[in-house]
Design a protein around this motif. Structure first.
Motif, short mmCIF file in Angstrom:
data_model
loop_
_atom_site.label_atom_id
_atom_site.label_comp_id
_atom_site.label_asym_id
_atom_site.label_seq_id
_atom_site.Cartn_x
_atom_site.Cartn_y
_atom_site.Cartn_z
N ALA A 159 26.47 60.74 105.33
CA ALA A 159 26.17 62.01 104.63
C ALA A 159 24.91 61.90 103.77
O ALA A 159 24.90 62.32 102.61
N THR A 160 23.86 61.33 104.34
CA THR A 160 22.58 61.22 103.63
C THR A 160 21.88 62.58 103.63
O THR A 160 21.65 63.17 104.70
N PRO A 161 21.52 63.11 102.44
CA PRO A 161 20.89 64.43 102.39
C PRO A 161 19.41 64.38 102.74
O PRO A 161 18.64 63.64 102.12
N ILE A 162 19.02 65.16 103.72
CA ILE A 162 17.61 65.28 104.13
C ILE A 162 17.40 66.71 104.65
O ILE A 162 18.18 67.19 105.48
N ALA A 163 16.38 67.37 104.15
CA ALA A 163 15.95 68.68 104.65
C ALA A 163 17.08 69.72 104.63
O ALA A 163 17.22 70.52 105.55
N HIS A 165 20.33 69.36 104.87
CA HIS A 165 21.54 69.03 105.62
C HIS A 165 21.92 67.58 105.30
O HIS A 165 21.15 66.86 104.66
N THR A 166 23.10 67.16 105.73
CA THR A 166 23.52 65.78 105.52
C THR A 166 23.71 65.10 106.88
O THR A 166 24.18 65.72 107.84
N TRP A 167 23.37 63.80 106.90
CA TRP A 167 23.28 63.08 108.17
C TRP A 167 23.91 61.69 108.05
O TRP A 167 23.77 61.01 107.03
N ASN A 168 24.58 61.27 109.12
CA ASN A 168 24.99 59.88 109.28
C ASN A 168 23.91 59.18 110.10
O ASN A 168 23.61 59.61 111.22
N LEU A 169 23.32 58.15 109.54
CA LEU A 169 22.21 57.46 110.20
C LEU A 169 22.71 56.25 110.96
O LEU A 169 23.44 55.42 110.42
N TRP A 170 22.28 56.15 112.23
CA TRP A 170 22.60 55.02 113.09
C TRP A 170 21.32 54.27 113.41
O TRP A 170 20.25 54.86 113.52
N LYS A 171 21.45 52.94 113.58
CA LYS A 171 20.27 52.12 113.84
C LYS A 171 20.61 51.01 114.82
O LYS A 171 21.67 50.39 114.74
N GLY A 172 19.68 50.77 115.76
CA GLY A 172 19.87 49.68 116.70
C GLY A 172 18.69 49.55 117.64
O GLY A 172 17.87 50.46 117.75
N PRO A 173 18.57 48.43 118.32
CA PRO A 173 17.43 48.19 119.23
C PRO A 173 17.68 48.76 120.62
O PRO A 173 18.82 48.87 121.08
N ASN A 174 16.59 49.10 121.30
CA ASN A 174 16.65 49.51 122.70
C ASN A 174 15.31 49.14 123.33
O ASN A 174 14.27 49.65 122.92
N ALA A 175 15.35 48.23 124.31
CA ALA A 175 14.12 47.72 124.93
C ALA A 175 13.21 47.17 123.84
O ALA A 175 13.64 46.37 123.01
N ASP A 195 11.36 71.15 107.75
CA ASP A 195 10.11 70.41 107.85
C ASP A 195 10.45 68.98 108.24
O ASP A 195 11.10 68.26 107.47
N LEU A 196 10.05 68.56 109.43
CA LEU A 196 10.36 67.21 109.90
C LEU A 196 9.75 66.13 109.01
O LEU A 196 10.18 64.98 109.04
N LYS A 197 8.77 66.51 108.21
CA LYS A 197 8.16 65.53 107.30
C LYS A 197 9.19 64.93 106.36
O LYS A 197 9.06 63.77 105.93
N ALA A 198 10.24 65.67 106.03
CA ALA A 198 11.29 65.14 105.18
C ALA A 198 11.96 63.92 105.82
O ALA A 198 12.28 62.94 105.14
N PHE A 199 12.15 63.96 107.14
CA PHE A 199 12.71 62.81 107.86
C PHE A 199 11.70 61.67 107.90
O PHE A 199 12.06 60.50 107.70
N LEU A 203 12.13 57.87 106.35
CA LEU A 203 12.01 56.66 107.17
C LEU A 203 11.01 55.68 106.57
O LEU A 203 11.23 54.45 106.60
N VAL A 204 9.94 56.19 106.01
CA VAL A 204 8.93 55.33 105.39
C VAL A 204 9.46 54.73 104.09
O VAL A 204 9.32 53.52 103.83
N SER A 205 10.11 55.56 103.26
CA SER A 205 10.54 55.10 101.94
C SER A 205 11.82 54.28 101.97
O SER A 205 12.01 53.39 101.13
N SER A 206 12.71 54.55 102.96
CA SER A 206 14.04 53.92 102.92
C SER A 206 14.38 53.05 104.12
O SER A 206 15.34 52.29 104.07
N GLN A 207 13.61 53.15 105.21
CA GLN A 207 13.97 52.40 106.42
C GLN A 207 12.86 51.50 106.93
O GLN A 207 12.94 50.99 108.05
#
Length: 242
Positions: A159-163, A165-175, A195-199, A203-207
């Protein structure tokens, strides 16, 4: 804003001429390219078609019909539009990236397994094909995820708030790239205007995504696993402002 149902008569000829059934069929659609991309069809049985309804300026309308069975955990397709203008810009240079997407399922089977999602590609160079050696990151934004499907990797936030709405973020490698998937934590978002800039900023500040990365491609569509559906994109638009 252009709505597909308005002035539909103007697009009757386009509809009859631009329904695609081939595995990798594509058609130009104004500032976009509409593609079937049935890349995983060998994992199941079924079929899919995609139809351009129309376009006006930087807005496009289309729909896709699909029926897939077997391989319930395998993606069969990603029917999508790719913006031919919103690309090639470094994250640090983006002032805004407005987008709006209105969509609906006109019909769907019970137990459908599918998502409706953005697929955004970052890379070290300004240009590069999605899902290629030029890709550093795949950024997905799931506006819908039905049937218990999950993105690549594991969930790292809730439930991370961005733009707005709230989102569950998933992370993993692919190729050779890293996948970061924002999944709506509140269910389907059928009218999305942000505004996609919020995402990108998150990503720059937290990931740990470098601001020197370039947006190489922005796609939107649906990943189909199993079931059947008629997905109607009433209108979609995106742009990047520097």
């Amino acid at each position: 804003m252009f709505i597909a149902g308005l002035a539909l008569g103007a697009f009757v000829a386009a509809v009859s001429a631009q329904t695609m059934t081939g595995q990798f069929d594509c058609e130009p659609a104004g500032g976009f390219t509409l593609c079937q991309n049935l890349w995983g069809k060998a994992a199941g049985v079924g079929s899919q078609s995609s139809t351009l309804v129309g376009f006006e300026g930087n807005t496009v309308s289309w729909f896709t019909n699909w029926t897939w069975a077997n391989g319930p955990n395998n993606v069969k397709s990603y029917a999508n539009v790719l913006s031919t203008a919103a690309q090639g810009v470094q994250l640090s240079a983006i002032k805004s990236a407005p987008t709006a997407w209105s969509w609906q399922y006109d019909a769907k089977s019970q137990g459908i397994r599918a998502d409706v999602s953005y697929d955004i590609w970052f890379g070290k160079a300004a240009s590069g094909q999605p899902a290629s050696s030029a890709s550093s990151y795949e950024i997905m934004i799931w506006l819908s995820g039905l049937g218990g499907i999950q993105p690549v990797g594991s969930q790292i936030t809730t439930a991370t708030p961005i733009a707005g709405h709230t989102w569950n973020l998933w992370k993993g490698p692919n190729a050779n790239w890293q996948v970061l998937s924002f999944v709506s934590s509140t269910g389907d978002i059928t009218d999305f205007n942000v505004d996609l800039k919020a995402f990108f900023d998150y990503l720059v500040s937290s990931q740990g995504v470098a601001s020197t990365q370039f947006v190489q491609a922005i796609q939107t569509g649906t990943e189909a696993f199993t079931g059947s559906a008629n997905l109607f994109i009433k209108n979609f638009t995106v742009s990047i402002n520097q």
